[in-house]
Design a protein around this motif. Structure first.
Motif, PDB file in Angstrom:
ATOM      1  N   PRO A  48       0.809  -1.229   0.000  1.00 31.91           N
ATOM      2  CA  PRO A  48       0.000   0.000   0.000  1.00 31.91           C
ATOM      3  C   PRO A  48       0.840   1.275   0.000  1.00 31.91           C
ATOM      4  O   PRO A  48       1.954   1.296   0.526  1.00 31.91           O
ATOM      5  CB  PRO A  48      -0.791  -0.090   1.307  1.00 31.91           C
ATOM      6  N   SER A  49       0.293   2.307  -0.594  1.00 34.46           N
ATOM      7  CA  SER A  49       0.957   3.619  -0.629  1.00 34.46           C
ATOM      8  C   SER A  49      -0.085   4.662  -0.988  1.00 34.46           C
ATOM      9  O   SER A  49      -0.970   4.400  -1.807  1.00 34.46           O
ATOM     10  CB  SER A  49       2.056   3.622  -1.690  1.00 34.46           C
ATOM     11  N   THR A  50       0.026   5.832  -0.389  1.00 34.14           N
ATOM     12  CA  THR A  50      -0.734   6.994  -0.867  1.00 34.14           C
ATOM     13  C   THR A  50       0.232   7.987  -1.492  1.00 34.14           C
ATOM     14  O   THR A  50       0.143   8.308  -2.675  1.00 34.14           O
ATOM     15  CB  THR A  50      -1.502   7.662   0.293  1.00 34.14           C
ATOM     16  N   ARG A  51       1.180   8.491  -0.692  1.00 34.13           N
ATOM     17  CA  ARG A  51       2.080   9.545  -1.150  1.00 34.13           C
ATOM     18  C   ARG A  51       2.995   9.134  -2.287  1.00 34.13           C
ATOM     19  O   ARG A  51       3.083   9.806  -3.309  1.00 34.13           O
ATOM     20  CB  ARG A  51       3.013  10.025  -0.020  1.00 34.13           C
ATOM     21  N   THR A  52       3.727   8.042  -2.087  1.00 33.41           N
ATOM     22  CA  THR A  52       4.808   7.740  -3.020  1.00 33.41           C
ATOM     23  C   THR A  52       4.244   7.441  -4.408  1.00 33.41           C
ATOM     24  O   THR A  52       4.715   7.981  -5.411  1.00 33.41           O
ATOM     25  CB  THR A  52       5.658   6.562  -2.497  1.00 33.41           C
ATOM     26  N   ARG A 101       7.448  -0.560  -5.452  1.00 37.52           N
ATOM     27  CA  ARG A 101       7.435  -0.809  -3.992  1.00 37.52           C
ATOM     28  C   ARG A 101       7.111  -2.277  -3.772  1.00 37.52           C
ATOM     29  O   ARG A 101       6.194  -2.816  -4.411  1.00 37.52           O
ATOM     30  CB  ARG A 101       6.399   0.062  -3.292  1.00 37.52           C
ATOM     31  N   HIS A 129      14.280   3.533   1.265  1.00 39.16           N
ATOM     32  CA  HIS A 129      13.214   4.296   0.584  1.00 39.16           C
ATOM     33  C   HIS A 129      13.885   5.551   0.030  1.00 39.16           C
ATOM     34  O   HIS A 129      13.705   6.646   0.546  1.00 39.16           O
ATOM     35  CB  HIS A 129      12.115   4.626   1.596  1.00 39.16           C
ATOM     36  N   GLN A 132      12.013   8.898  -0.725  1.00 41.28           N
ATOM     37  CA  GLN A 132      11.602   9.638   0.476  1.00 41.28           C
ATOM     38  C   GLN A 132      12.802  10.446   0.983  1.00 41.28           C
ATOM     39  O   GLN A 132      12.662  11.592   1.411  1.00 41.28           O
ATOM     40  CB  GLN A 132      11.094   8.686   1.554  1.00 41.28           C
ATOM     41  N   PRO A 263       7.809  11.274   7.380  1.00 42.13           N
ATOM     42  CA  PRO A 263       7.558  10.790   6.009  1.00 42.13           C
ATOM     43  C   PRO A 263       6.070  10.570   5.739  1.00 42.13           C
ATOM     44  O   PRO A 263       5.668  10.500   4.582  1.00 42.13           O
ATOM     45  CB  PRO A 263       8.339   9.470   5.959  1.00 42.13           C
ATOM     46  N   LEU A 264       5.278  10.456   6.826  1.00 42.60           N
ATOM     47  CA  LEU A 264       3.852  10.159   6.758  1.00 42.60           C
ATOM     48  C   LEU A 264       3.657   8.769   6.109  1.00 42.60           C
ATOM     49  O   LEU A 264       4.517   8.354   5.346  1.00 42.60           O
ATOM     50  CB  LEU A 264       3.085  11.247   5.992  1.00 42.60           C
ATOM     51  N   PRO A 265       2.599   8.030   6.355  1.00 44.93           N
ATOM     52  CA  PRO A 265       1.434   8.459   7.117  1.00 44.93           C
ATOM     53  C   PRO A 265       1.694   8.560   8.617  1.00 44.93           C
ATOM     54  O   PRO A 265       2.494   7.809   9.159  1.00 44.93           O
ATOM     55  CB  PRO A 265       0.415   7.343   6.834  1.00 44.93           C
TER      56      PRO A 265
HETATM   57  N1   CP Z   1       6.053   8.277   2.886  1.00 42.23           N
HETATM   58  C1   CP Z   1       5.494   7.210   2.264  1.00 42.23           C
HETATM   59  O1   CP Z   1       6.208   6.318   1.769  1.00 42.23           O
HETATM   60  O2   CP Z   1       4.135   7.239   2.206  1.00 42.23           O
HETATM   61  P1   CP Z   1       3.239   6.164   1.467  1.00 42.23           P
HETATM   62  O3   CP Z   1       3.418   4.850   2.187  1.00 42.23           O
HETATM   63  O4   CP Z   1       1.841   6.690   1.529  1.00 42.23           O
HETATM   64  O5   CP Z   1       3.755   6.051   0.050  1.00 42.23           O
END
Ligand code: CP
Length: 308
Positions: A48-52, A101, A129, A132, A263-265
């Protein structure tokens, strides 16, 4: 062909160069709007990922290119047993560059060894990562004006947090960096980072458990969440998950110019009341991530001659 598997694949000169392009993109986005016309990025996300993922996709769209990909292993032929090596051979027929990823450490490296296109590691297990890290470095350089001579506090899950491992690797190359590693004993930085990076390079660092004691001396505080998905034992996760919570009371202990990155989340480790403090820059960090990923795509596709 260039790939980005670890932050150390880029020299500090190359990092500076990418950050200069990223800064120019921020000022002059129109100059870059067609650099990747007819180019495609494949986002291959087995985790899972939102940002990357969306940051890569936004970066390519901002450059005039387009996007293909999948956002979970279940929606790809990995679910039928296809190997990473075979998948990247296939994707090399479809796209010009790939961001991957994967939950297994080393998966992006395997992909790069079998690929006909540049591969970017968008996170491999608890390992690295690197984009990031590019985001973090670009944020720090943009807001602090430097990447050297700082005391950097890293707080939370330093064992499983791949962003921490990549950031230590990258910052250890700059002069005058000192680390304060703030974690419970169970979530300390892995020994290979301590021995092969910090001890080997003679970088000053201390391992502590108290965030309160560390805060007054920090130029940067890099908060991380406890990585639930990497724990084998749920009870252990529950015991650890709220080990550090940054609140406004704690921020009162910190210097007026200390930056807070993440780095979030975020889960619980930064109280939402901290979001309005000008030192909290983790949402700005996300925007810097788009600029630096745009610069990276241009660089890996060797399209700099198209910048006017
Ligand atoms: N910072 C980061 O890798 O966020 P995601 O897991 O949402 O991609």
């Amino acid at each position: 062909m260039k790939h980005l598997i670890s932050p150390l694949d880029l020299t500090t000169e190359e990092l500076d160069h990418l950050m200069n392009i990223a800064a120019d993109i921020e000022k002059n986005p129109d100059k870059y709007a067609h650099i990747c016309d007819r180019k495609k990025i494949a986002t291959l996300f087995y985790e899972p990922s939102t940002r990357t993922r969306l940051s890569f996709e936004t970066a390519m769209l901002n450059l005039g290119g387009s996007v293909i990909g999948f956002s979970s292993a279940d929606s790809s032929s990995a679910a039928k047993g296809e190997s990473v090596a075979d998948t990247i051979r296939i994707i090399s027929c479809f796209a010009d560059i790939a961001a991957m990823r994967h939950p297994k450490e080393g998966a992006a490296l395997v992909a790069s060894l079998n690929s006909g296109i540049p591969v970017i590691n968008a996170g491999d297990g608890g390992h690295q990562h690197p984009t990031q890290t590019l985001t973090d470095l670009h944020t720090i350089r943009s807001l602090k004006g430097k990447l050297d001579h700082m005391t950097v506090g890293l707080c939370g899950d330093l064992k499983f947090g791949r962003t921490v491992h990549s950031l230590i690797n990258a910052l250890a190359r700059y002069e005058g960096i000192r680390f304060v590693l703030i974690s419970p004993k169970e979530l300390r930085v892995p020994s290979y980072i301590r021995e092969e990076v910090l001890d080997a390079k003679g970088i000053p660092y201390e391992e502590v458990t108290s965030l309160d004691n560390a805060l007054p001396n920090l130029d940067l505080l890099y908060m991380t969440r406890v990585q639930k998905e990497r724990f084998f034992n749920e009870e252990e996760y529950i015991r650890m998950k709220d080990c550090y919570i940054l609140t406004m009371d704690k921020m009162a202990l910190a210097p007026k110019d200390m930056l807070v990155l993440h780095p979030l989340p975020r889960v619980n480790e930064i109280s939402v009341e901290v979001d309005s403090d000008p030192r909290a820059v983790y949402f700005k960090q996300v925007q810097y991530g788009v600029y630096i990923r745009m610069a990276l795509i241009i660089y890996l596709l060797e399209l700099e001659d198209r910048i006017c």
